[in-house]
Enzyme design. Sequence first.
Site, short mmCIF file in Angstrom:
data_model
loop_
_atom_site.label_atom_id
_atom_site.label_comp_id
_atom_site.label_asym_id
_atom_site.label_seq_id
_atom_site.Cartn_x
_atom_site.Cartn_y
_atom_site.Cartn_z
N ARG A 1 28.49 39.77 45.81
CA ARG A 1 29.88 39.71 45.35
C ARG A 1 30.67 40.90 45.88
NH1 ARG A 1 31.47 40.01 38.97
NH2 ARG A 1 30.62 42.09 39.26
N PHE B 1 31.64 34.14 31.38
CA PHE B 1 30.83 35.35 31.33
C PHE B 1 29.99 35.32 30.05
CE2 PHE B 1 30.14 39.89 30.65
CZ PHE B 1 29.89 40.35 31.94
N TYR C 1 38.79 48.42 32.92
CA TYR C 1 37.98 49.23 33.84
C TYR C 1 37.72 48.50 35.16
CZ TYR C 1 34.53 46.41 31.34
OH TYR C 1 33.88 45.36 30.75
N LYS C 2 38.15 47.24 35.26
CA LYS C 2 37.94 46.49 36.51
C LYS C 2 39.14 46.76 37.43
CE LYS C 2 34.78 43.29 34.28
NZ LYS C 2 34.64 42.09 33.46
C1 LIG Z 1 33.62 42.17 32.41
C2 LIG Z 1 33.72 41.08 31.40
C3 LIG Z 1 33.42 41.32 30.05
C4 LIG Z 1 32.87 42.65 29.62
O1 LIG Z 1 32.99 42.83 28.23
P1 LIG Z 1 32.83 44.31 27.63
O2 LIG Z 1 32.86 44.11 26.18
O3 LIG Z 1 33.97 45.12 28.16
O4 LIG Z 1 31.53 44.86 28.14
C5 LIG Z 1 33.62 40.29 29.15
N1 LIG Z 1 34.07 39.08 29.54
C6 LIG Z 1 34.36 38.83 30.84
C7 LIG Z 1 34.87 37.48 31.21
C8 LIG Z 1 34.17 39.81 31.80
O5 LIG Z 1 34.43 39.55 33.08
#
Ligand SMILES: *Cc1c(COP(=O)(O)O)cnc(C)c1O
Length: 396
Positions: free
Chosen positions: A355, A112, A208-209
């Site tokens: 997705r 990510f 939050y996921k």
């Molecule tokens: C959703 C996600 C994030 C999001 O990071 P935030 O700081 O909470 O916005 C980071 N890394 C991965 C791998 C994710 O899937």
Amino acid sequence: MTTILRKHHFDLPDGVIYLDGNSLGPLPRSAAERAAHTITQEWGLELIKAWNSAGWMDLPARIGDRVAALIKAQPGSVTMGDTLSIKVYQALDAALKLRPNRKVILSDSGNFPTDLYMAQGLIDTLAKGHVLRTPPPDDVQDAINDDVAVVMLTQVDYRTGRLHDMAAITARAHAAGAVMIWDLAHSAGAVPLDIAGCAPEFAVGCTYKFLNGGPGAPAFIHIRPDIAPLVNPALAGWMGHEAPFAMDPDYRPAPSTERMRVGTPPVVQLSILDAALDVWDGVTMADIRAASIALSDLFIAKVEAGCPALRLASPRDGAQRGSQVSFHFAHGYAAIQALIDRGVIGDFRAPDIMRFGITPLYLDEDDISAAADHICDVIQTEIWRDPKYQTRARVT
Ligand SMILES: *Cc1c(COP(=O)(O)O)cnc(C)c1O
């Protein structure tokens, strides 16, 4: 097939099939009440006393233990706060300090973006000549060698759902003398984990996921208990101090993972998360996983049978997949907008990924079949060509 069905625990709007719980979980019924209690009874009536009387100060550790149970980490090894981006930064900095003579951060090209950005920013700040390597996910294991200070990977690929072999990669990292960091953003609440057994030095994730903690819910970080005393925090905030209210001018870290706390905890968000975690009581991750794979297999079969224009982007073998199913489609953005208009909520990830999160807590076979029918109808009728589905919003 195993059904979990805790739909009644969630406040889902009528007519919506929610296939985006991998990105933002839905509202648990008890969350609004809990938030209202925290705001009116605790904050409103107790005022500042609530830090003690309502246990606000202990929330990061208490909820950390609830998350620890879901990821099978040792009690006391997880704390809550900040965002996942921050927790990635903290873990990475701590990991590099544990291997001062090595300069390579190894991740993968599917990670990510924020995880990679945080690494790039940290490399600049340290200015000690570290490099970030991002081979394709399949090549990561072979790229682990004696130059690598830290292997930092996200277990489930956010686009395709491809699952890394956590035990094998961690063992390989440790054999090469590297520190292991796992990002569990799309794993916690999605797949069974054994953090204590795999023994990575660090694990981080968001809530939050799949954990349904709500927008802006705090992140978590785990430090393997034996190395916690060696961790020298980059963000040496007062809440991670051994005795915050000693008001000591010098920083002394708290003995455990608590040293990764930075500033004041987000009390209202933590109380919502606490309520959201109640939904998991009495649910085993093995049952969730079995239901997720069965629902995902059904979804793939139905979509492939009804709309050959979509090409599966996720691994076909359920054992190689997290809890989402993705398809390539050149007009994916417009197609997702058309689906959302019909109450089937998935999302789009550039360049061409449609997705769909598969979350057995509130999805059953009927939902999956109905969603697949809608998808095939949108693709076959080409209703997505309507100009109103073409404009990209800020959040896709
Ligand atoms: C959703 C996600 C994030 C999001 O990071 P935030 O700081 O909470 O916005 C980071 N890394 C991965 C791998 C994710 O899937």
